[in-house]
Every structure is written in C-alpha cells, then in structure tokens.
Design a protein around this motif. Structure first.
Motif, mmCIF file in Angstrom:
data_model
loop_
_atom_site.group_PDB
_atom_site.id
_atom_site.type_symbol
_atom_site.label_atom_id
_atom_site.label_comp_id
_atom_site.label_asym_id
_atom_site.label_seq_id
_atom_site.Cartn_x
_atom_site.Cartn_y
_atom_site.Cartn_z
ATOM 1 N N THR A 11 36.096 11.977 32.152
ATOM 2 C CA THR A 11 35.973 11.157 30.947
ATOM 3 C C THR A 11 34.503 10.986 30.577
ATOM 4 O OG1 THR A 11 35.928 9.091 32.212
ATOM 5 C CG2 THR A 11 38.067 9.823 31.403
ATOM 6 N N LEU A 12 34.290 10.681 29.315
ATOM 7 C CA LEU A 12 32.965 10.328 28.836
ATOM 8 C C LEU A 12 32.801 8.827 29.039
ATOM 9 C CD1 LEU A 12 30.396 11.332 27.441
ATOM 10 C CD2 LEU A 12 31.489 10.858 25.265
ATOM 11 N N VAL A 13 31.723 8.446 29.718
ATOM 12 C CA VAL A 13 31.488 7.042 30.066
ATOM 13 C C VAL A 13 30.176 6.606 29.419
ATOM 14 C CG1 VAL A 13 31.135 5.451 31.990
ATOM 15 C CG2 VAL A 13 32.683 7.370 32.248
ATOM 16 N N ALA A 14 30.102 5.335 29.029
ATOM 17 C CA ALA A 14 28.877 4.770 28.460
ATOM 18 C C ALA A 14 28.822 3.282 28.792
ATOM 19 C CB ALA A 14 28.841 4.982 26.954
ATOM 20 N N TYR A 48 36.725 9.201 15.756
ATOM 21 C CA TYR A 48 37.172 9.584 14.426
ATOM 22 C C TYR A 48 36.253 10.693 13.926
ATOM 23 C CZ TYR A 48 40.098 5.514 14.689
ATOM 24 O OH TYR A 48 41.050 4.609 15.095
ATOM 25 N N ALA A 49 36.850 11.820 13.591
ATOM 26 C CA ALA A 49 36.069 12.983 13.152
ATOM 27 C C ALA A 49 35.307 12.669 11.867
ATOM 28 C CB ALA A 49 36.993 14.172 12.937
ATOM 29 N N GLY A 50 34.307 13.440 11.604
ATOM 30 C CA GLY A 50 33.488 13.218 10.421
ATOM 31 C C GLY A 50 32.143 12.685 10.848
ATOM 32 N N MET A 51 31.845 11.467 10.445
ATOM 33 C CA MET A 51 30.554 10.883 10.772
ATOM 34 C C MET A 51 30.534 10.239 12.151
ATOM 35 S SD MET A 51 29.707 9.460 6.960
ATOM 36 C CE MET A 51 28.500 8.341 7.501
ATOM 37 N N CYS A 52 31.679 10.070 12.768
ATOM 38 C CA CYS A 52 31.807 9.517 14.129
ATOM 39 C C CYS A 52 31.113 8.159 14.262
ATOM 40 C CB CYS A 52 31.286 10.494 15.170
ATOM 41 S SG CYS A 52 31.762 10.036 16.839
ATOM 42 N N GLN A 53 31.443 7.248 13.362
ATOM 43 C CA GLN A 53 30.873 5.904 13.422
ATOM 44 C C GLN A 53 31.678 4.975 14.309
ATOM 45 O OE1 GLN A 53 30.584 4.711 9.352
ATOM 46 N NE2 GLN A 53 28.624 5.731 9.070
ATOM 47 N N LEU A 67 41.625 -4.933 31.371
ATOM 48 C CA LEU A 67 41.295 -3.720 30.637
ATOM 49 C C LEU A 67 41.891 -3.776 29.238
ATOM 50 C CD1 LEU A 67 41.812 -0.904 33.273
ATOM 51 C CD2 LEU A 67 39.666 -1.646 32.264
ATOM 52 N N ILE A 68 41.073 -3.453 28.246
ATOM 53 C CA ILE A 68 41.547 -3.405 26.864
ATOM 54 C C ILE A 68 41.176 -2.061 26.254
ATOM 55 C CG2 ILE A 68 41.469 -5.902 26.482
ATOM 56 C CD1 ILE A 68 38.814 -5.492 25.000
ATOM 57 N N THR A 69 41.981 -1.634 25.291
ATOM 58 C CA THR A 69 41.706 -0.436 24.513
ATOM 59 C C THR A 69 41.385 -0.892 23.104
ATOM 60 O OG1 THR A 69 43.276 0.795 25.859
ATOM 61 C CG2 THR A 69 42.621 1.794 23.768
ATOM 62 N N ILE A 70 40.211 -0.519 22.594
ATOM 63 C CA ILE A 70 39.762 -1.047 21.307
ATOM 64 C C ILE A 70 38.863 -0.022 20.615
ATOM 65 C CG2 ILE A 70 37.739 -2.177 22.264
ATOM 66 C CD1 ILE A 70 38.417 -4.567 20.438
ATOM 67 N N VAL A 71 38.771 -0.127 19.304
ATOM 68 C CA VAL A 71 37.871 0.718 18.517
ATOM 69 C C VAL A 71 36.602 -0.083 18.237
ATOM 70 C CG1 VAL A 71 37.578 1.949 16.338
ATOM 71 C CG2 VAL A 71 39.796 1.944 17.468
ATOM 72 N N ILE A 72 35.449 0.503 18.582
ATOM 73 C CA ILE A 72 34.166 -0.159 18.330
ATOM 74 C C ILE A 72 33.225 0.825 17.650
ATOM 75 C CG2 ILE A 72 34.405 -1.742 20.282
ATOM 76 C CD1 ILE A 72 32.366 -0.006 21.778
ATOM 77 N N ARG A 73 32.088 0.324 17.167
ATOM 78 C CA ARG A 73 31.080 1.180 16.537
ATOM 79 C C ARG A 73 30.346 1.984 17.600
ATOM 80 N NH1 ARG A 73 27.966 -0.473 11.809
ATOM 81 N NH2 ARG A 73 29.595 -0.864 10.311
ATOM 82 N N ALA A 74 30.081 3.234 17.302
ATOM 83 C CA ALA A 74 29.401 4.125 18.240
ATOM 84 C C ALA A 74 27.964 3.678 18.513
ATOM 85 C CB ALA A 74 29.426 5.552 17.714
ATOM 86 N N GLU A 75 27.352 2.987 17.570
ATOM 87 C CA GLU A 75 25.957 2.556 17.743
ATOM 88 C C GLU A 75 25.821 1.407 18.739
ATOM 89 O OE1 GLU A 75 25.282 -0.490 14.050
ATOM 90 O OE2 GLU A 75 25.486 1.636 13.573
#
Length: 99
Positions: A11-14, A48-53, A67-75
């Motif tokens: 997996t990609l981790v950050a 999300y494809a495109g600008m990947c924000q 543990l939660i699954t959520i959408v956040i800003r890439a920045e």
C-alpha cells in the motif's frame, strides 16, 4: 481460513501534516485535520483521476481511535512511501473497499 491469516498487501502510506493552512488566503493554521491528529499514518487506497485533489485513506480517527475510511485533500498529507501492510484490520478494510 483466509480471515485467520491475512495476506500482507502493498500500500501507499503517508502521514497527516503537522500544520495545515486554510481559510481565505490560507492565513489560518490548524494542527492535523478534523478527523486525524498530526502525524497520523494513513493508508492511501484510492484517488480521483484528473487533478488528484482528493484521495481516499484509511487511518486511526482522532476522537474514537477506530479505523475510518474517508476522502481528504491530497495537500494535507506528506511523507509518501510504499510499504507492506500487515495490520489485519487495515487489510480487511482495503479488501472490503474493493469488493
């Protein structure tokens, strides 16, 4: 028997940034996000494809410590790396997400 012996997944981790600028002109600063404490390790599982924000992540919640699954800003994340995930709960959530 699969649920007893989880197979590790690449997996990609950050990590969540320590300080995040927001507001008009990005003049205000907050520590971490509303959902995650600063420095929390998150597993990036989708984007999300495109600008990947925006990206979909799995991580330990600030409040409930679950543990939660959520959408956040890439920045809002930093220190990207690829690692093997051995945590059975995270592996299970990743598999459930893609089913």
């Amino acid at each position: 028997m699969d649920h007893l012996e989880p197979i590790p997944l690449w997996t990609l981790v950050a990590n969540i940034k320590q300080e995040i600028s927001y507001g008009q002109g990005k003049l205000q600063t907050r520590y971490g996000t509303k959902q995650f404490s600063p420095g929390t390790k998150v597993y990036i599982i989708d984007w999300y494809a495109g600008m990947c924000q925006a990206i979909t992540v799995i991580g330990l919640s600030r409040d409930t410590k679950k543990l939660i699954t959520i959408v956040i800003r890439a920045e809002w994340i930093e220190n990207f790396r690829v690692k093997l995930c051995y945590n059975p709960k995270v592996c299970s959530k990743i598999k459930t997400y893609f089913d």
